[in-house]
Design a protein around this motif. Structure first.
Motif, PDB file in Angstrom:
ATOM      1  N   ARG A   1      32.478  36.677  43.561  1.00 15.38           N
ATOM      2  CA  ARG A   1      33.600  35.869  44.062  1.00 15.38           C
ATOM      3  C   ARG A   1      33.659  34.519  43.363  1.00 15.38           C
ATOM      4  NH1 ARG A   1      33.317  37.009  50.564  1.00 15.38           N
ATOM      5  NH2 ARG A   1      33.901  39.190  50.417  1.00 15.38           N
ATOM      6  N   SER A   2      32.502  33.915  43.161  1.00 16.17           N
ATOM      7  CA  SER A   2      32.461  32.623  42.464  1.00 16.17           C
ATOM      8  C   SER A   2      32.953  32.769  41.034  1.00 16.17           C
ATOM      9  CB  SER A   2      31.038  32.064  42.461  1.00 16.17           C
ATOM     10  OG  SER A   2      30.627  31.773  43.760  1.00 16.17           O
TER      11      SER A   2
ATOM     12  N   GLU B   1      28.774  37.288  46.636  1.00 17.37           N
ATOM     13  CA  GLU B   1      29.218  35.894  46.544  1.00 17.37           C
ATOM     14  C   GLU B   1      29.272  35.441  45.087  1.00 17.37           C
ATOM     15  OE1 GLU B   1      30.281  34.057  49.111  1.00 17.37           O
ATOM     16  OE2 GLU B   1      30.018  35.885  50.279  1.00 17.37           O
TER      17      GLU B   1
ATOM     18  N   MET C   1      31.904  42.758  48.199  1.00 15.30           N
ATOM     19  CA  MET C   1      31.839  42.005  46.954  1.00 15.30           C
ATOM     20  C   MET C   1      30.838  40.872  47.150  1.00 15.30           C
ATOM     21  SD  MET C   1      34.927  40.165  44.813  1.00 15.30           S
ATOM     22  CE  MET C   1      35.945  41.605  44.800  1.00 15.30           C
TER      23      MET C   1
ATOM     24  N   ALA D   1      36.700  33.125  41.064  1.00 21.20           N
ATOM     25  CA  ALA D   1      37.353  31.840  41.348  1.00 21.20           C
ATOM     26  C   ALA D   1      37.344  30.934  40.119  1.00 21.20           C
ATOM     27  CB  ALA D   1      36.667  31.153  42.523  1.00 21.20           C
TER      28      ALA D   1
END
Length: 139
Positions: A6-7, A3, A1, A10
């Motif tokens: 992922r950000s 970055e 995955m 989040a």
């Protein structure tokens, strides 16, 4: 995955948590419809000053029954829930008010972690962008 994904996840989770908290706080501000429901809710949100940690609604003591009657009289006289809670807080102290969901401390306790999480996500995202930019500049 990646970055970036992922950000995004989040940030989405942080936003969802903030929405749940705001909705929960907003939903708790709606007063009960009938006088009986208001008396029951107020009795449950005020601690009996002479009982061992029980609310006025839970206590079977005569003093608690008297205070429940006082609450019923105040409701019938047109007092707001906040007025009644404030009267008990003035008489016995803030620690006797069990329902503090709308107090400034409760709002701060719910909002500070959300703000901190959002700030943390923003810092991490900006650090990643800066690292990516440095990496692109060196290649």
């Amino acid at each position: 995955m990646s970055e970036q994904i992922r950000s995004i996840i989040a940030i989405a989770l942080s936003a969802a948590a903030a929405v749940v908290i705001v909705v929960g706080l907003a939903a708790s501000d709606q007063p009960p419809a009938s006088a009986e429901e208001r008396v029951a809710a107020l009795s449950a949100s005020i601690k009996c000053p002479f009982c061992n940690g029980e609310s006025l609604a839970e206590s079977g003591s005569g003093v608690a029954a008297d205070y429940r009657q006082i609450i019923a009289d105040r409701v019938a006289a047109g007092y707001t829930d906040d007025d009644i809670r404030q009267e008990f807080a003035d008489s016995f102290g803030d620690s006797f008010i069990l329902d503090t969901s709308t107090s400034s401390w409760a709002i701060a306790l719910w909002s500070i972690p959300v703000v901190a999480m959002a700030a943390g996500v923003a810092v991490v995202a900006s650090m990643r962008r800066a690292a990516k930019q440095r990496e692109e500049d060196t290649t």
